[in-house]
Design a protein around this motif. Structure first.
Motif, PDB file in Angstrom:
ATOM      1  N   THR A  45       0.804  -1.169   0.024  1.00 42.73           N
ATOM      2  CA  THR A  45      -0.059  -0.193  -0.171  1.00 42.73           C
ATOM      3  C   THR A  45       0.994   1.088  -0.051  1.00 42.73           C
ATOM      4  O   THR A  45       0.777   2.171  -0.745  1.00 42.73           O
ATOM      5  CB  THR A  45      -0.864  -0.017   1.183  1.00 42.73           C
ATOM      6  OG1 THR A  45      -1.839  -0.985   1.077  1.00 42.73           O
ATOM      7  CG2 THR A  45      -1.808   1.050   1.368  1.00 42.73           C
ATOM      8  N   ARG A  48       2.375   1.789  -3.506  1.00 44.25           N
ATOM      9  CA  ARG A  48       1.753   2.351  -4.457  1.00 44.25           C
ATOM     10  C   ARG A  48       1.445   3.708  -4.405  1.00 44.25           C
ATOM     11  O   ARG A  48       1.458   4.605  -5.141  1.00 44.25           O
ATOM     12  CB  ARG A  48       0.557   1.450  -4.699  1.00 44.25           C
ATOM     13  CG  ARG A  48      -0.648   1.796  -5.793  1.00 44.25           C
ATOM     14  CD  ARG A  48       0.303   1.751  -6.979  1.00 44.25           C
ATOM     15  NE  ARG A  48      -0.715   2.082  -8.113  1.00 44.25           N
ATOM     16  CZ  ARG A  48      -0.218   1.932  -9.538  1.00 44.25           C
ATOM     17  NH1 ARG A  48       1.212   1.932  -9.719  1.00 44.25           N
ATOM     18  NH2 ARG A  48      -1.182   2.181 -10.693  1.00 44.25           N
ATOM     19  N   THR A  95      -6.605  -0.312   3.442  1.00 44.60           N
ATOM     20  CA  THR A  95      -6.739  -0.445   2.003  1.00 44.60           C
ATOM     21  C   THR A  95      -5.785  -1.085   1.438  1.00 44.60           C
ATOM     22  O   THR A  95      -4.410  -0.764   1.478  1.00 44.60           O
ATOM     23  CB  THR A  95      -6.667   0.815   1.250  1.00 44.60           C
ATOM     24  OG1 THR A  95      -7.822   1.687   1.813  1.00 44.60           O
ATOM     25  CG2 THR A  95      -6.884   0.956  -0.224  1.00 44.60           C
ATOM     26  N   ALA A  97      -2.853  -2.894  -1.539  1.00 49.72           N
ATOM     27  CA  ALA A  97      -2.365  -2.241  -2.603  1.00 49.72           C
ATOM     28  C   ALA A  97      -3.308  -2.077  -3.864  1.00 49.72           C
ATOM     29  O   ALA A  97      -3.388  -0.854  -4.412  1.00 49.72           O
ATOM     30  CB  ALA A  97      -1.335  -2.891  -2.892  1.00 49.72           C
ATOM     31  N   GLU A  98      -4.151  -2.915  -4.262  1.00 47.19           N
ATOM     32  CA  GLU A  98      -5.119  -2.736  -5.427  1.00 47.19           C
ATOM     33  C   GLU A  98      -6.171  -1.975  -5.197  1.00 47.19           C
ATOM     34  O   GLU A  98      -6.886  -1.448  -6.263  1.00 47.19           O
ATOM     35  CB  GLU A  98      -5.403  -4.353  -5.861  1.00 47.19           C
ATOM     36  CG  GLU A  98      -6.483  -4.964  -4.710  1.00 47.19           C
ATOM     37  CD  GLU A  98      -5.623  -5.802  -3.819  1.00 47.19           C
ATOM     38  OE1 GLU A  98      -5.943  -6.575  -3.020  1.00 47.19           O
ATOM     39  OE2 GLU A  98      -4.293  -5.613  -3.782  1.00 47.19           O
ATOM     40  N   GLY A  99      -6.452  -1.310  -4.047  1.00 51.16           N
ATOM     41  CA  GLY A  99      -7.350  -0.464  -3.714  1.00 51.16           C
ATOM     42  C   GLY A  99      -6.991   1.148  -3.639  1.00 51.16           C
ATOM     43  O   GLY A  99      -7.433   2.025  -3.516  1.00 51.16           O
ATOM     44  N   ASP A 101      -5.334   3.251  -5.706  1.00 54.93           N
ATOM     45  CA  ASP A 101      -5.512   4.023  -7.046  1.00 54.93           C
ATOM     46  C   ASP A 101      -6.574   5.029  -6.575  1.00 54.93           C
ATOM     47  O   ASP A 101      -6.430   6.131  -6.747  1.00 54.93           O
ATOM     48  CB  ASP A 101      -5.385   3.304  -8.168  1.00 54.93           C
ATOM     49  CG  ASP A 101      -4.324   2.727  -8.698  1.00 54.93           C
ATOM     50  OD1 ASP A 101      -3.357   2.958  -7.977  1.00 54.93           O
ATOM     51  OD2 ASP A 101      -4.337   2.285  -9.732  1.00 54.93           O
ATOM     52  N   GLU A 123       6.349   4.852 -11.931  1.00 50.66           N
ATOM     53  CA  GLU A 123       6.705   3.271 -11.916  1.00 50.66           C
ATOM     54  C   GLU A 123       8.158   3.224 -12.481  1.00 50.66           C
ATOM     55  O   GLU A 123       8.565   2.095 -12.557  1.00 50.66           O
ATOM     56  CB  GLU A 123       5.543   2.545 -12.493  1.00 50.66           C
ATOM     57  CG  GLU A 123       4.141   2.590 -11.989  1.00 50.66           C
ATOM     58  CD  GLU A 123       3.275   1.891 -12.791  1.00 50.66           C
ATOM     59  OE1 GLU A 123       3.655   1.462 -13.996  1.00 50.66           O
ATOM     60  OE2 GLU A 123       2.064   1.557 -12.311  1.00 50.66           O
TER      61      GLU A 123
END
Length: 318
Positions: A45, A48, A95, A97-99, A101, A123
């Motif tokens: 998290t 990202r 949250t 990592a995939e959430g 953004d 990135e």
């Protein structure tokens, strides 16, 4: 000598119930595997969120403050007051990592409504390693210090590194390493605020000739081991005196009063910095300290100052 300074909410219950017993060598070697798994998730998290923060720098928007949004608050957080900042940090902690953004875009919109459309995550610094390798990396220091305690109890002079057995660590390092190691691992579960230079609160209080208040030595971060090994030299100072250390510590029950103490004397704390030409940066860091104390109070945590938990230069971000 430069300092990568940081300000930390400290989960004392975690320290006392899980981390110190583990370091002392009690229980199985896998006794904190659940915590390591949590740290791996939170690292994803954080990683990202910082990709978004670094991407925001490239947008060259005047509203982006690098010492706040990248090398300041954890993750990528925007807020108008400490409570809003603390709320955002807690949301990131919940949250995966995939959430991230969606949450990062929300934070960017708070800074400037036009930013979400202009920013893409940076990135260019690659990707995190796999979960197993990342877990070993995040837990390396605490596993080394556990080995030191076990080796000392067994009467050994040195112990092999848990990941590189050909490398040896002298057991008398234990007294210098425990508090820093405890904070280092705890900060992987609840990150702190980044700073740079002579900005830790006990220094600012001393420069302003103000009482330390509730700041004390960080004995709570190593007390059981110190009691077991009293002949070791234990690093335990009321303030920061060099790199790679924990300085002043505030117990959980004293965090609200400490926040009041620093807020009440804010102008006096800034005055010495103003005479040296860094008034604005000092004020910014008092705000960061206040935000960290706000989160600590909300969670029922203690608070401490430290150096070299993070490093913007080396890319170790919060």
């Amino acid at each position: 000598m430069g300092y990568d300074t940081s300000f930390h909410p400290v989960d004392l219950r975690l320290v006392e119930d899980r981390l110190l017993p583990y370091i002392a060598g009690h229980g199985d070697d896998d006794a904190i595997d659940d915590l390591i798994a949590r740290a791996v998730g939170i690292r994803g998290t954080r990683f990202r969120a910082k990709q978004w923060a670094l991407g925001a720098l490239e947008a060259k928007d005047d509203a982006i403050e690098s010492d706040v949004h990248v090398w300041g608050r954890p993750f990528l957080v925007a807020g108008d007051d400490p409570e809003q900042v603390a709320d955002a940090v807690q949301r990131y902690l919940a949250t995966p990592a995939e959430g991230v953004d969606a949450l990062a875009r929300e934070m960017l919109a708070r800074i400037d409504p036009a930013l979400p459309a202009r920013v893409t995550p940076d990135e260019s610094r690659g990707a995190l390693p796999g979960e197993e390798e990342l877990g070993r990396s995040l837990s390396w220091r605490i596993r080394v210090v556990r080995a030191l305690a076990v080796g000392l109890r067994e009467g050994r002079e040195a112990v092999p590194d848990p990941d590189t057995p050909s490398q040896q660590h002298e057991v008398d390092m234990l007294g210098r390493e425990v508090a820093f190691t405890v904070l280092d691992f705890a900060s992987k579960l609840t990150p702190g605020w980044m700073s740079r230079g002579l900005t830790w609160p006990t220094h600012l209080l001393a420069e302003a000739h103000l009482p330390r208040g509730a700041f004390i030595r960080p004995a709570a971060l190593h007390r059981p081991l110190r009691e077991e090994f009293p002949d070791l030299e234990w690093l335990e100072e009321e303030t920061i005196i060099h790199n790679d250390m924990v300085g002043g510590y505030v117990p959980p029950e004293a965090v609200p009063a400490t926040r009041t103490h620093l807020t009440t004397h804010r102008d006096a704390l800034i005055a010495p910095a103003a005479s040296d030409g860094w008034e604005e940066y000092c004020a910014l860091n008092l705000t960061k300290i206040d935000e960290a104390l706000t989160l600590a109070a909300r969670l029922g945590f203690g608070f401490c100052e430290a150096t070299e938990i993070y490093s913007g230069f080396s890319g170790t971000l919060n």
